[in-house]
Design an enzyme around this catalytic site. Structure first.
Site, short mmCIF file in Angstrom:
data_model
loop_
_atom_site.label_atom_id
_atom_site.label_comp_id
_atom_site.label_asym_id
_atom_site.label_seq_id
_atom_site.Cartn_x
_atom_site.Cartn_y
_atom_site.Cartn_z
N ALA C 81 0.88 -1.17 0.00
CA ALA C 81 0.00 0.00 0.00
C ALA C 81 0.92 1.21 0.00
O ALA C 81 0.89 2.04 0.90
CB ALA C 81 -0.90 -0.01 1.22
N CYS C 141 -4.32 1.08 -9.88
CA CYS C 141 -3.71 1.00 -8.55
C CYS C 141 -4.81 0.89 -7.50
O CYS C 141 -5.70 1.73 -7.42
CB CYS C 141 -2.85 2.22 -8.27
SG CYS C 141 -2.07 2.11 -6.64
N GLY C 253 2.51 -10.58 -13.12
CA GLY C 253 1.82 -11.11 -11.95
C GLY C 253 2.52 -12.40 -11.55
O GLY C 253 2.22 -13.47 -12.07
C1 LIG Z 1 5.82 -2.43 -4.10
C2 LIG Z 1 5.04 -2.34 -5.37
C3 LIG Z 1 4.81 -1.11 -5.96
C4 LIG Z 1 4.09 -1.00 -7.15
N1 LIG Z 1 3.90 0.23 -7.73
C5 LIG Z 1 3.26 0.31 -8.91
C6 LIG Z 1 3.15 1.55 -9.60
O1 LIG Z 1 3.61 2.56 -9.14
N2 LIG Z 1 2.48 1.58 -10.79
C7 LIG Z 1 1.96 0.45 -11.36
O2 LIG Z 1 1.40 0.51 -12.44
N3 LIG Z 1 2.06 -0.75 -10.74
C8 LIG Z 1 2.71 -0.83 -9.53
N4 LIG Z 1 2.82 -2.06 -8.94
C9 LIG Z 1 2.22 -3.24 -9.57
C10 LIG Z 1 3.24 -3.98 -10.41
O3 LIG Z 1 3.71 -3.18 -11.45
C11 LIG Z 1 2.66 -5.27 -10.99
O4 LIG Z 1 1.58 -4.95 -11.83
C12 LIG Z 1 2.17 -6.23 -9.92
O5 LIG Z 1 2.97 -6.15 -8.77
C13 LIG Z 1 2.14 -7.68 -10.40
O6 LIG Z 1 3.42 -8.15 -10.67
P1 LIG Z 1 4.27 -9.05 -9.63
O7 LIG Z 1 3.36 -10.12 -9.14
O8 LIG Z 1 5.43 -9.56 -10.43
O9 LIG Z 1 4.70 -8.14 -8.50
C14 LIG Z 1 3.56 -2.17 -7.74
C15 LIG Z 1 3.80 -3.40 -7.14
C16 LIG Z 1 4.52 -3.51 -5.98
C17 LIG Z 1 4.76 -4.86 -5.38
#
Ligand SMILES: Cc1cc2nc3c(=O)[nH]c(=O)nc-3n(C[C@H](O)[C@H](O)[C@H](O)COP(=O)(O)O)c2cc1C
Ligand SMILES: Cc1cc2nc3c(=O)[nH]c(=O)nc-3n(C[C@H](O)[C@H](O)[C@H](O)COP(=O)(O)OP(=O)(O)OC[C@H]3O[C@@H](n4cnc5c(N)ncnc54)[C@H](O)[C@@H]3O)c2cc1C
Ligand SMILES: Cc1cc2nc3c(=O)[nH]c(=O)nc-3n(C[C@H](O)[C@H](O)[C@H](O)COP(=O)(O)OP(=O)(O)OC[C@H]3O[C@@H](n4cnc5c(N)ncnc54)[C@H](O)[C@@H]3O)c2cc1C
Ligand SMILES: Cc1cc2nc3c(=O)[nH]c(=O)nc-3n(C[C@H](O)[C@H](O)[C@H](O)COP(=O)(O)O)c2cc1C
Ligand code: FES
Ligand code: FES
Lengths: 313, 261, 313, 261
Positions: C81, C141, C253
């Site tokens: 968050a 988000c 993801g």
């Molecule tokens: C700590 C953190 C910060 C994130 N910040 C953003 C962001 O600023 N903008 C965005 O589009 N997605 C953000 N995401 C989402 C990621 O880009 C991604 O869509 C999501 O985490 C799924 O990928 P993962 O399972 O490999 O983490 C964030 C994810 C995490 C874990």
């Protein structure tokens, strides 16, 4: 401890909860489709120690279920596309229900219909046996060829729940799908339609691809994701529904022991169900009951009811 | 049949043979004392995580007096890789014995047609037949001589072991099914157990349907629980619109009763 | 291998992919918000080896982000968050964007607006720098106080995407939320509104409760769930969108290495993004690129493009 | 400051002292050679699973010649429990050194006010000050004598160590802050580092704001990456509308710059 003459404070704790007027001796039950009552389980613990018992969802008519592979492991979870095979309501009422009834804990009967007529006929049939305490409507299986689950569209949900509620006196538990934008809306709809309690959540629709075969890993292509992986989503579902509805919630999704179960209770669940973790640790439900008792004793509570919803502050 | 137990058991020894196959000896008295041929255990050496589900393995042999039993694990994916690195003395969770034990031993002559990890499945049966002084002929095959699995154990319990290798480095150069056919022709066997390779299963089922032998298959399937809770391990029943469960109705099936792909 | 005079077949494989007319030298990039280009990362691998680079989402104006705790570990995943703290567009364009631009790989700029006017102003501002190759709209988000994400309601999604598309020449990538009943519908809407590519998926809304404190674990109460835990849901999202749209998909993801990345490619993604796994293994993206190369070589493919969508049979 | 490395390193020794605190010595040359006081490492002994994220721990001491460094881990939840059971010779993944190294050593006298795992954080600083022949006074407290952490190391490097125990089993019976106040009154210290307990942080911040000392805090926070990627480890800046990152701007902060709850 008791043997040593020392009093175990955990034994003083009242674990019983009330679900739609039915008293559960403790707040832990199996999730439908993940635990069978039979001799194979004799060396584990007695199902009579559970808060409630439940059958794997039945339909009115026999169904074969989906082609294999039906399950696939995923990180901290599993996909299943069992497809609810069953021998039909008649066989269930004859062969299985009396066994559940004799155990002692309240009996929740989980049903599903392929059509509105089937929902009605099956509900009335179960009620007529006099062997059920609660009727759970599985409105949320993601593996049915019949199309989208009954609980992802408010109007459909309202129609099924209110129709069944109008036909039976048994308290009706609506089991909801999390595959919606806001499950609290669905919870509210179910309540307004007369549901006496909610079960949440059923599995999420998902899939895996076998990179060796370059094909979907499941025979059914998609399956339902369950297990600890989805727990943060299930806890949020319960938490947000609790802020919206007054009826009790049976929380589930990734309960693997007491810590997870307590999370659900604090989020607002009045009881929890253990699903896939029964496959991993056949003592998971027993361990969960004992662990809740210990936690309550250590934290100085005299009843589990004191912590239901406490996480909302 | 005794109901299974779920226990934290101890790994008392481990040995790799041949490369990629790990033999684990596990101490768990109740399983060792109640297991029968054809039965399996669900094993887990990890907690919540990835992997998360227990994995099924056949009981290769059980020693009720010593309270130990043996598994032979082909290292495949992450679960078996993890189990293969466990050190002697490690704890691991086992549920078993599971599945139906084989209880009919009235055949005049039994053949075991196996290859790879499938060899692990029939050792217990070979031992049981040997104890009953029933003739048992094993047809053991592999790609090459050094890849033969459970060879010495099968030699110990079989009336005769016939080796087939794809590259001819030992025994018959070719398909194990040829050796089986010869045994049947010679009138030595009326019952065949096979497993693993689909090719073998199809061959044995054809023989069964032709009335030449009673054919049995050790089936596998993706398992969640191993004890009838999840309905994951379905196998299609022959002719009928429905499925049997490998963990409850098997893992050994009469070949003509199930669909073989 | 190469040193021993033996030819490495992997080096023959063409890893490049095309995203909305922009050539990525390979199909692996960071997910927005999970990887910074700075000196701290100097000992790992060079960001110039990536398929593309992307910034953490920026807003027009500076924002502080959410109060701590901002992250919480969950089984095979994490809740975050963060709340998108940022120094605003001006600082980004001055201090960060030129660094990304100089690296070599295509630059995807991730933006978000609090109002429709902001979406427009920010899009035009980024385009005017001439330093972006693709414009990613973070419509998803789950941590913004502004309310539900822009991509959970078809009309809103259509409005934002078509408005931005009408204002800039840069190809627009719509980053979608999975917190909907059928993400394929949203994919179709985004395509129909003029999106040139899709990024899917952003995080799921979830929460955890600290059972010692008996309070939500995150300062913001809810957070976004990411990591291997949600991979089966993300693969299904990509798979179902691929059956519906023609525009390329950047899949993400739970990518934790080559196997997961290949699953996404087979499901229909033209590229993949690595998110939280960058925190766990700083070499995760590099390892993913090399692993895809090895897989393709071993399976006898000469281009990664041959396996995109191959899992559909 | 050198950029951190990510390596599979080897656990060369482990020792529990006191109960519930595990001292791990890890071989990783580059970290051992580049680490400075105040820095930390992210450690992971597991693969994808539960736990999944690496965990941050302060570098207690680093020996650049031997290429080893030491951690002192309080066993809390599943990550630390896992790390505490690792056997000598096990591999574990480490990223480091991370965070800002302390580089100002111009104080006339430094006090270290610590308790529990907090003691681990200041040992490296005590060693550095000792090498520079700067006076360093440690106020080490615990619930009871047997719960004192890193005592012998701190005794080795400090000009003087003052013990406080809640139950009076050793040294001063009461709050460590009383001993710190005395040191300040006596004019021995103009700089204080503290960590862990919020009570200590509040006390030191009050002294800092009153102009009595330069106060520094070793802050913690739930970390994802330890290197500025995730923005998870936020701590509220004093006065301003915004947050600092513990991993990038700290972990050591001037007490008057950050909000202490
Ligand atoms: C700590 C953190 C910060 C994130 N910040 C953003 C962001 O600023 N903008 C965005 O589009 N997605 C953000 N995401 C989402 C990621 O880009 C991604 O869509 C999501 O985490 C799924 O990928 P993962 O399972 O490999 O983490 C964030 C994810 C995490 C874990
Ligand atoms: C009744 C029975 C007895 C068996 N006996 C033996 C034995 O004695 N020796 C031996 O080496 N192998 C045996 N197997 C196969 C063994 O269970 C699998 O090789 C093993 O589960 C693969 O695990 P993994 O984590 O290494 O592979 P992964 O591919 O990582 O497993 C991923 C998932 O797929 C499932 N899976 C993958 N392959 C299989 C498979 N072939 N069968 C069932 N599930 C699978 C796993 O359960 C898991 O959920 C048996 C299988 C069954 C059903
Ligand atoms: C810069 C820094 C240096 C540290 N140095 C030391 C040290 O030298 N010795 C020591 O014993 N401890 C130290 N800690 C605290 C240590 O990191 C936590 O105790 C540890 O992460 C708890 O992990 P767990 O799995 O046992 O607990 P769990 O409660 O199971 O962890 C669950 C989740 O909460 C997070 N979490 C829980 N408590 C903390 C905490 N106090 N700080 C940060 N994250 C937390 C974890 O990262 C994890 O994501 C330090 C923390 C930071 C930020
Ligand atoms: C193998 C399997 C079969 C299931 N069958 C049913 C079913 O028949 N009826 C039903 O309502 N839910 C069924 N479910 C869903 C569970 O009851 C439960 O809602 C879900 O799995 C989440 O709990 P868990 O994470 O603890 O598994 C099934 C789940 C699994 C894993
Ligand atoms: S493995 Fe669960 S029913 Fe057979
Ligand atoms: S821990 Fe990730 S930014 Fe500090």
């Amino acid at each position: 401890m008791a043997g040593a003459g020392i009093e175990d404070p955990g034994q003083q704790v009242d674990l019983s909860v009330d679900i739609a007027g039915v008293r559960f001796p403790n707040p832990v039950m199996p999730a439908s489709g993940t635990y069978e009552v039979d001799e194979i389980h004799d060396n584990f613990f007695s199902p009579s120690e559970l808060g409630a018992v439940i059958n794997k969802t039945i339909f009115l008519h026999p169904r074969p279920g989906n082609p294999p592979p039906r399950i696939w492991e995923t990180p901290c979870g599993m996909l299943n596309a069992i497809g609810i095979p069953c021998d039909g309501a008649e066989a269930f009422i004859r062969d299985r229900l009396p066994i559940l009834r004799r155990l002692g804990p309240p009996v929740v009967v989980s049903i599903a219909g392929e059509t509105m007529d089937e929902w009605i006929e099956l509900s009335e049939l179960i009620e007529s046996t006099g062997m059920a305490d609660l009727l759970e409507l599985n409105l949320s299986c993601p593996n049915l060829s019949e199309g989208i689950p009954w609980s992802t569209e408010e109007k459909t949900l309202e129609r099924v729940v209110s129709t069944v509620v109008g036909r039976v006196k048994l308290p009706v538990v609506a089991k909801l799908s999390p595959v919606v934008t806001d499950i609290a809306d669905m919870a509210r709809t179910a309540e307004a339609s007369g549901a006496a309690a909610l079960s949440m959540i059923n599995t999420y629709k998902g899939m895996a691809i076998d990179i060796k075969k370059k094909r979907p890993a499941l025979g059914n292509i998609t399956g339902g994701l369950s297990g600890p992986a989805i727990r943060p989503l299930a806890v949020w579902a319960v938490y947000s529904a609790y802020e919206t509805v007054k009826i009790p919630i049976i929380g589930m999704g990734g309960v693997d022991g007491p810590t997870a179960a307590i999370e659900f209770l604090l989020a607002g669940a009045s009881a929890v169900a253990v699903g896939m973790y029964n496959f991993i640790d056949p003592f998971a439900m027993k361990r969960t009951i004992e662990g809740i008792r210990t936690y309550l004793a250590e934290e100085g509570y005299s009843s589990v009811r004191e912590i239901i919803g406490l996480g909302h502050g | 049949m005794a109901a299974p137990v779920y226990r934290k058991a101890i790994l008392v020894s481990r040995k790799e043979s041949p490369k990629g196959y790990m033999h684990l000896v596990i101490r768990e008295e109740q399983i060792a004392q109640t297991a029968g041929p054809g039965q399996f255990v669900m094993v887990r050496g990890w907690h919540t995580g990835d992997p998360i589900l227990p994995r099924p393995f056949d009981i290769v042999l059980a020693d009720p007096l010593k309270g130990i039993f043996r598994l032979c694990i082909k290292v495949e994916g992450k679960g078996t890789r993890f189990l293969s690195t466990l050190k002697k003395g490690s704890g691991l969770y086992v549920t078993g014995p599971l599945g139906k034990s084989i209880t009919e031993f009235d055949s005049a002559g039994t053949a075991l047609l196996v290859r790879g990890a499938g060899a692990a499945a029939v050792v217990f049966l070979a031992e049981t037949l040997a104890k009953l002084k029933k003739p048992v002929y094993t047809v053991l095959s592999a790609s090459t001589k050094s890849r033969l699995v459970c060879r010495s154990l099968l030699e110990q319990f079989s009336t005769d072991v016939f080796i087939a290798t794809d590259d001819g480095t030992e025994g018959y150069s070719g398909n194990g099914t040829d050796l089986l056919d010869k045994l049947i022709e010679e009138g030595k066997v009326d019952t065949v157990y096979t497993c693993g390779a689909h090719r073998f299963a199809r061959h044995v089922k054809a023989l069964d349907l032709a009335g030449k032998v009673r054919g049995y298959l050790f089936l596998e399937g993706n398992m969640g629980c191993g004890m009838g809770d999840c309905h994951g391990c379905a196998v299609k029943k022959e002719g009928k619109d429905g499925y049997a469960l490998v963990c409850m109705d098997g893992p050994v099936f009469r070949s003509r009763d199930v669909v073989v792909e």
